[in-house]
Design a protein around this motif. Sequence first.
Motif, short mmCIF file in Angstrom:
data_model
loop_
_atom_site.label_atom_id
_atom_site.label_comp_id
_atom_site.label_asym_id
_atom_site.label_seq_id
_atom_site.Cartn_x
_atom_site.Cartn_y
_atom_site.Cartn_z
N ARG A 1 33.79 41.90 36.60
CA ARG A 1 35.00 41.34 37.23
C ARG A 1 35.67 40.30 36.31
NH1 ARG A 1 31.62 41.81 41.98
NH2 ARG A 1 32.54 43.39 43.38
N LEU A 2 34.85 39.50 35.63
CA LEU A 2 35.44 38.52 34.71
C LEU A 2 36.14 39.20 33.53
CD1 LEU A 2 32.67 35.74 34.65
CD2 LEU A 2 34.85 35.73 35.87
N GLU A 3 35.56 40.33 33.07
CA GLU A 3 36.21 41.07 32.00
C GLU A 3 37.54 41.64 32.47
OE1 GLU A 3 33.78 44.00 30.21
OE2 GLU A 3 32.14 42.63 29.75
N GLN B 1 39.93 39.31 42.85
CA GLN B 1 38.57 39.30 42.32
C GLN B 1 37.74 38.20 42.95
OE1 GLN B 1 37.37 41.63 40.62
NE2 GLN B 1 39.25 42.69 39.92
N ALA B 2 38.36 37.05 43.27
CA ALA B 2 37.60 35.97 43.91
C ALA B 2 37.10 36.40 45.28
CB ALA B 2 38.48 34.72 44.02
N ALA C 1 29.05 29.68 40.47
CA ALA C 1 29.22 29.86 39.03
C ALA C 1 30.26 30.95 38.74
CB ALA C 1 27.88 30.19 38.38
N PHE C 2 30.19 32.07 39.53
CA PHE C 2 31.17 33.14 39.32
C PHE C 2 32.59 32.64 39.57
CE2 PHE C 2 33.85 36.18 41.62
CZ PHE C 2 34.14 37.05 40.58
N LEU C 3 32.79 31.90 40.66
CA LEU C 3 34.14 31.43 40.98
C LEU C 3 34.64 30.44 39.92
CD1 LEU C 3 36.35 31.80 43.11
CD2 LEU C 3 35.47 29.77 44.29
N LEU D 1 35.63 32.54 36.93
CA LEU D 1 36.89 33.22 37.20
C LEU D 1 38.06 32.24 37.10
CD1 LEU D 1 38.40 35.79 38.05
CD2 LEU D 1 37.96 35.17 40.44
N ALA D 2 37.87 31.00 37.55
CA ALA D 2 38.94 30.00 37.46
C ALA D 2 39.24 29.67 36.00
CB ALA D 2 38.55 28.74 38.22
N ARG D 3 38.18 29.58 35.15
CA ARG D 3 38.42 29.28 33.74
C ARG D 3 39.17 30.43 33.06
NH1 ARG D 3 33.16 27.18 34.28
NH2 ARG D 3 32.27 29.14 33.50
N THR D 4 38.77 31.66 33.39
CA THR D 4 39.48 32.82 32.82
C THR D 4 40.94 32.84 33.27
OG1 THR D 4 37.40 34.08 32.78
CG2 THR D 4 39.47 35.33 32.67
N THR D 5 41.13 32.59 34.55
CA THR D 5 42.51 32.59 35.08
C THR D 5 43.35 31.50 34.41
OG1 THR D 5 41.71 33.43 37.19
CG2 THR D 5 43.89 32.38 37.17
#
Length: 999
Positions: free
Chosen positions: A24-26, A46-47, A162-164, A167-171
């Motif tokens: 999902r992060l990819e 994705q979140a 950690a996933f969220l 995802l926030a850093r990627t966003t």
Amino acid sequence: MTASPAGGRPGDTGDAEAAMDALRLELAAAAEGMADVDVLRLAAQQAAVGVGGLAGLVHLAGPEENTLLLAAAAGLPARLAEAWERISRVDSPALDGADTETMARREVTWSPPPLPPERCAGFPGGWETTVGVLSVPITAGGTPVGALSVLTSRVPDAARRAFLAGLARTTSRQLLRARRWRVALAPWWQEPARPRAVQPVRLGTWAWDLATGRLDIDQVAEEVIRGAGLSPDRWASRIDAWFSRVHPDDRPAVDAEAERALETDQLYAMEYRVVGEDGRISWMEARGKGEYDKAGRLARMTGTVLDITARRSQHEWLAGLLELHPEPIDVLDADNRVAWANRASRGMAAEKGTQIVGAVPWEALPGLRGRGLPQLVDRARTAPGSLAFLEMELPAEDHGASTYYQVRAVEVGGHVAVQRADVTEQRRAERAAAERTQRVADLNAALAMALETADVADAVTEHVLPLFGATGLVMHDQTGPGPRIVGAVGYPEKFLAELKRLEHSSRPPVEITAMSAPQYVSSTEEFARRWPRLESLARLGRKQAWAVLPLLVGEQRVGSCVISWADPRPFRAEERTLLKAVATFIAQALRNARLYEQTRARAERLQRELLPGELPGLVGVTAAARYRAAAGQDVGGDWYDTVPLPGGRVLAVIGDVMGHGLEQAIIMGIIRHAVLVMATLDMPAEDIMAHLGDVAARLERRTPDAPSYATALIVLYDPTAGSCRIVNAGHPPPLLLRPDGQEPPRTLDVPPSPPLGVADDAAGVPSTVTQVDVEPGSVLILYTNGLLGADATHPGPLAEAATAYAAAHPGTGGRAPDTAWLEGLCQAIVTGSPTRRDDAALLVLSADRVPAGHIAAWDLPCAAESARSARALVTDRLAGWALTSLVDPLQLIVSELIGNTVRHASGLPDQNAQNSQNDQSHPSGMVRLRLLHLETRVVCEVYDGSEATPRVRHPALTDEFGRGLQLVALSSDGWGARYTEGGKCVWARLDISPVATAP
């Protein structure tokens, strides 16, 4: 529903969950080229899926402090998402630790159930008590700009947190690289939110088994497919069935993209069309990523699907709008070649026989060369998102009117959009307005310079008619007893004659001259309806439109102005307003001109009354004169006069009151009339000048704030002797031109006394008298310093003008010059004067003599018997002059005058006896008798040695004496007495009538 224990989701293993999180992060990191809104929408999707929550939300910082605005939502119906559009810690204290708290702490925050009441509108009953909020900050350049949140009923474990956070850093990274749809001074996420700007997204998921070709979809995907016109029940969950519904034009690209993603293990992303069973075409956005089994083989592809038909329709509508836009629009690539052009741009290029797409505009179209377009595009590229402007003129190929364009350029996404707006009409209107403004300014300047009503009419003709494109003008002055035409242009003579006839008739055209408000007549038919009585007059004028403007200054009507056109015309509101303004300017100028004319007429009349006008007839002297006012003045203080005196003598006087204006003219008039009064009394020239000094001194005391400085020159000429007595009070000396005119005029040596009224201690003291003998035919030139120019003490230019005139006009054979010759001399001198800074007066006198045969003189003893001798002498002389009809009255007059002298006066010394040294002189002295034949009159003069003034007595009936002067007064046409150096002269005049001469 109950929350699962902390630590994870049922049935998930740690490895599989971590792999899914990485996938999902990819997917989120592969969002290259997406718009910022799409990046946020993908993050919310994705979140929600990755945390296992009910919905995903993205809030961004608003323009107000401690305020977050909803930017994207996934998993919530629209009516439920409305409750989350605006979040403020002040408004919702229960959210501490959630979104707004997350912004401040910059870490993952869990806000346990229940949800605040204001966030639960529309939720199923009781669910709000089991749902909490998991939030993490979104940053831009290290600064928190928003929060990514998930609504979930499960308490998140460390892995979900950690996933969220990942995802926030990627966003956050993708947000900085995302395409911007707006350009503003502040970041887009800090702009005020617009109501309903963010809509929830219906995002379906799918899974494609690569080995079997099976395609599994969730319920949302089924709704998306069904909304596109496809029935999931008829395609047997096969990937081939789905691909068969792809639009034939898009199928090759879809297949190629899928193969590329599987071969390279990269993200699959594609927008394409599908054709429904009913033939309806829909747009889909599909994204996916390949997945591997435990053996490391590529087993399936999973992803999402979204119906973007509405969005693509909006894009197509926008593209169509730009395509049909009437202004040329070109989109230039990095090489300045046209990547896209709308229909207007392509059409303009086609008219020039060229193709614009793929070409550089200023190379394909020669008219654009050298107009600054490359520099405009460069400016747009240096400031992306900011408009750059250029205005250019394209000359017409057929030498017609140029076309003006305003060119706007803006750089967006590496391309520059160039739009050309035709502003020709706007520029023409601006030029017309500027020209109109200049014409009005020129009209005001011309009216300000207009002195007379004719000047006003000329200014209106020159400036107003071109201003409105008019062809005719009739302007009336109504400040007098009746209307008076002061200007008429563009009309035939018959029209003007008929108009004047009507104005002087019993029914004048009051329709034109008595209007109190402007009247606008657009056609001859309208004129006939309004003023049927004047229809025939209008037809004579051959005009078809009229503006009748009353000329008013306040409540006063000063005139009217009729402007006309050769063709019918409507009168627009702005034109009527301008006509009214112009009428105001004309009215003010016309009133000022009439005031000037009236003032000038009064001044000219005053000057005429103060100056002598036509000079009187003189004995032995011919005179001519000129008066010239100073520049810009109508009256002044320079003056002249000639006065005939008894015995044929002539008194000529010229003077100058310093300055020029009404006050100087008044002083001049007082002084001149004082001269006339004293000349009537036959006073000596020096006494007249002394009394003028007294008059000037009194005027000086009367007006101490405006001191008067006056000069004067008096010439007393005796034509019987050819001598002049000259008295000067500070005036330039006269010039004497000899009879032959071969020599320059001679300046007479006349010592000046102080100007009039200047020397108070000498007031009343007679001035110095200069005696000058004048040859017959000589010309005396008297002048004021206004004719001398800058060198006011030297009459050089004046003398030169007189010399040149005399040389060009030789004398008359020894005779005195006549009036025509003297008038020419005056004109030559005045014309040759170098300046008009001061007013000027000029008096020229041609001196002649009384013929010797018209003079008879005798010295008689001062005795009674001399009366008899005198009667005999005058009888004999009158007979010689053929004036016998005057014998009887003249005998009576001479008897009485000699009798009075013998009885009341003393005789003159006997010069003959003194010269002969004998004692034969009469003991009482001598009486001199002189008889003058002066053209139309005979003068009898008796000189004695007494200064006693004779006066008429009124004796009683019984008195023996006292009636002599009464008889003289009754028998003569005039009598008087004057002082001489040795006594006095008593004279009597007899006019010669046509019957007085002997046959």
